[in-house]
Motif scaffolding. Structure first.
Motif, PDB file in Angstrom:
ATOM      1  N   ASN A 216      40.071 -35.665  54.455  1.00  0.00           N
ATOM      2  CA  ASN A 216      38.809 -34.961  54.716  1.00  0.00           C
ATOM      3  C   ASN A 216      38.577 -34.732  56.194  1.00  0.00           C
ATOM      4  O   ASN A 216      38.152 -33.667  56.613  1.00  0.00           O
ATOM      5  N   PHE A 219      40.881 -32.081  57.506  1.00  0.00           N
ATOM      6  CA  PHE A 219      40.390 -30.807  56.994  1.00  0.00           C
ATOM      7  C   PHE A 219      39.254 -30.290  57.856  1.00  0.00           C
ATOM      8  O   PHE A 219      39.199 -29.121  58.236  1.00  0.00           O
ATOM      9  N   ASN A 220      38.315 -31.216  58.148  1.00  0.00           N
ATOM     10  CA  ASN A 220      37.182 -30.847  58.997  1.00  0.00           C
ATOM     11  C   ASN A 220      37.612 -30.394  60.366  1.00  0.00           C
ATOM     12  O   ASN A 220      37.114 -29.420  60.898  1.00  0.00           O
ATOM     13  N   GLU A 221      38.551 -31.142  60.931  1.00  0.00           N
ATOM     14  CA  GLU A 221      38.971 -30.805  62.291  1.00  0.00           C
ATOM     15  C   GLU A 221      39.685 -29.468  62.317  1.00  0.00           C
ATOM     16  O   GLU A 221      39.576 -28.720  63.286  1.00  0.00           O
TER      17      GLU A 221
END
Lengths: 227, 226, 226
Positions: A216, A219-221
């Motif tokens: 997660n 993914f965010n980065e």
């Protein structure tokens, strides 16, 4: 993949420990005078109980560390340990019934140890209820950590209270005179086996949970940098 | 007064704020624009310390705490609906240890059009009155930093300008304000500096003369069409 | 001793609020009455079994009624974000917690007194009145325990999606020692056996209270961040 190797090693030890353990329980341990063979479930029951407490102990400590450091690592560990602890506690309560029925002809007794395990079970169901009820990650971690801490502190108090309570009322007597020294040895091996087992399960569960967490984050980065 | 260092916030998988840096100085009004859902509320909540950021830090200078603290107004009014206007004010001031002020609020209540209703329970007030009461609390709070999220929302006609003037008067007294609003006109009027939140990123316009309404509107429109 | 003043302000505000809204206390009181009636219909209390059943029934009623009432008291703070009045003030969250525990304690004691009186009236159980002076200590200690845990969990549950619904699930398992000790102590007092056994139960209640007040005090601030 250092940790993977460690897991493999531990799993390997289990392939030795489990058969040894069961052999000891069913072949080596002497038959109990009064209760007969069904008493052998006692070894599993106690080992499961202690493993359940271990799981909750890990949850307790991880929850405290989380509240101090706010690192999601500890929240992951806490909930993984909680899941395993809850599973083992459920098994304890079930195996307890299996033992009690043939021996005393009852499904349940209000023995202090059983009661405190049952209350602990409720507390940890509450823990997961709270996790279900809060969708925001940091809040969920904080709230469940609080429940985990309060709940764990309650266990010795519940235990003491039920012990005092039971000492006033007539109870279903559980003959527990001295244990045969051989029984003690079998108990220790079983205990060791299950503690290793519980630790491995918690560890594996935690790794899955933590991997999810890291995916997660990555993914965010990616989202941030490619905006 | 307040410094936001590399603030990021994710809700689950969704990044809402990305690496925000902002500094609010003494006696200045910083206005935050952005679409609904752009993250204005989240940024304000993080700045106020109500919500923890996923990454980054919020640094509040000591003097802010010493000189009256922070006042935050979100979408809710922070009022006890069963208590009267006066009781709400009295309680609010007692928490801020300023009960002496209670006797001198008569004038302020008049200015906010609440004097007549001072002994009515808050639940009997209109939305606009409740908002006015909440804003009034901010103004009498003595806080050195006010963070207001859509302060003008729900205000009745004519009150917007009066509130604007009062907020600007606060700045004259040395108070800092951090205001999020979707009212571009009013925002530009009052702002010393303007910040624009677009898809989680903050753009700061340091020179107020660079900014005018059409610029902001254009940026926001582009935002929608993208 | 400013924090004493602040605590009292919050407690006074809560009592005023309850006086106006009549929500939590009236629910508690009516539920107690209803539960006693239901118990009688289920168990058929008569003068032979009343002394053995009374302690258990009373404490179950206290717990269930109490948990419902305590769930309500945190709603007034959460609903409109009113607790932010204290959050952004000079008053610490620890003081807020203690004040809330005291407010909830007062409501609990009221409800318990009402329950006891109802019980005496409905079952002609005079021993309860005679035993009342001796009962004050277990009642007080037990209620403090209920309030310490209930206040914390009440704020926690109203901050979640399911609201006060999860409060009983969290509260009841944790206060099991209070129930056991309370019932045992009440039983000893009503059936005229005193001495060492009673002291033991009172000590347990005291230890529970001390433990949970301390721990909840430290944990409370983690709940009020949004």
């Amino acid at each position: 993949m250092k940790s993977f190797r460690l897991t493999k090693m531990l799993l390997l030890t289990l392939t030795v420990l489990f058969p040894l353990c069961f052999y000891l329980i069913f072949q080596v341990a002497p038959t109990e005078r009064i209760m007969g063979d069904v008493q052998r479930i006692f070894y599993l029951h106690i080992a499961l109980a202690i493993s359940a407490y271990l799981g909750f102990g890990v949850l307790f400590v991880s929850s405290i560390i989380y509240l101090i450091k706010k690192n999601p690592y500890w929240d992951c560990l806490a909930s993984s340990a909680g899941e395993v602890g809850l599973l083992f506690a459920t098994l304890v309560l079930i195996t307890g019934s299996f033992w009690a029925r043939p021996v005393w002809n009852v499904w349940w007794t209000w023995d202090p140890r059983l009661v405190s395990m049952l209350i602990l079970w409720f507390i940890y169901v509450g823990y997961f209820m709270v996790r279900k009820a809060v969708s925001e990650k940091s809040r969920r971690a904080r709230y469940s950590a609080i429940v985990g801490i309060i709940g764990f502190l309650d266990v010795p108090v519940v235990r003491l209270a039920t012990k005092w309570w039971r000492s006033i009322h007539p109870r279903l007597d559980r003959q527990e005179g001295g244990l045969d020294p051989l029984m003690v040895k079998v108990m220790l091996v079983t205990l060791f086996t299950f503690i290793v087992f519980a630790s491995i399960v918690i560890f594996i569960r935690f790794r899955i949970s933590w991997a999810e967490e890291r995916v997660n984050t990555i993914f965010n980065e990616m989202e941030v940098s490619h905006g | 007064m307040l410094t936001l260092i590399d603030i990021s916030k994710n809700y689950g998988l969704r990044p809402v704020l990305r690496g925000i840096n902002l500094k609010i100085d003494k006696a200045e009004i910083v206005v935050l624009f952005g679409h609904n859902g752009a993250g204005k509320t989240t940024l304000l909540k993080i700045s106020a310390g109500i919500t923890p950021p996923t990454r980054g830090r919020v640094v509040v200078e000591d003097q802010v705490i010493k000189q009256g603290g922070i006042y935050y107004l979100g979408h809710k009014n922070s009022l006890y609906s069963e208590l009267t206007v006066m009781e709400n004010i009295r309680f609010f001031l007692s928490m801020r240890n300023g009960t002496a002020m209670v006797n001198s609020i008569e004038e302020t209540l008049e200015e906010f059009g609440l004097w007549q209703r001072r002994n009515d329970p808050v639940k009997a007030l209109s939305q606009g009155m409740k908002r006015r009461l909440a804003l009034m609390k901010g103004i009498i709070s003595g806080a050195s930093l006010l963070m207001l999220d859509e302060p003008f929302s729900g205000l009745d006609l004519g009150w917007k300008d009066r509130v604007l003037n009062k907020l600007m008067a606060l700045r004259e007294k040395g108070t800092s304000l951090f205001i999020a609003t979707h009212l571009i006109n009013e925002g530009c009027q009052i702002a010393d500096r303007v910040a624009l939140l677009e898809r989680g990123n903050l753009t700061l316009f340091h020179d107020k003369t660079e900014v005018n309404e059409s610029l902001i509107q254009e940026r926001l429109r582009n935002e929608v069409c993208r | 001793m400013k924090f004493v003043g602040n605590t009292l302000s919050i407690v006074k505000k809560d009592i005023l609020l309850e006086f106006r809204a009549k929500e939590a206390l009236s629910i508690m009181v009516f539920l107690s009455l209803l539960l006693i009636v239901v118990f009688n219909l289920a168990v058929d209390i008569d003068k032979d079994n009343v002394s053995s059943l009374a302690p258990g029934i009373l404490w179950v009623v206290f717990a269930f009624s109490g948990v419902l009432g305590m769930g309500k008291t945190s709603l007034s703070e959460r609903e409109d974000g009113a607790y932010l009045n204290v959050f952004f003030s000079a008053v610490s969250m620890e003081v807020f917690y203690i004040a809330k525990v005291i407010s909830n304690l007062i409501f609990l004691l009221f409800m318990e007194l009402f329950t006891i009186v109802s019980f005496v009236v409905l079952f002609n159980y005079d021993a309860l009145i005679k035993g009342l002076p001796a009962l004050t200590l277990p009642l007080l200690l037990g209620s403090i325990g209920f309030s310490a845990v209930g206040t914390l969990f009440s704020f926690l549950s109203t901050g979640s999606r399911f609201g006060e619904i999860i409060l009983p699930f969290l509260f009841l398992p944790v206060v099991v020692p209070v129930l056991i000790a309370g019932v045992s102590a009440t039983d000893l007092i009503l059936n005229n056996t005193t001495g060492g056994a009673l002291l033991k139960w009172l000590k347990m209640l005291a230890v529970f209270d001390l433990l949970y007040l301390t721990v909840s005090l430290m944990l409370f601030k983690h709940i009020v961040e949004e």
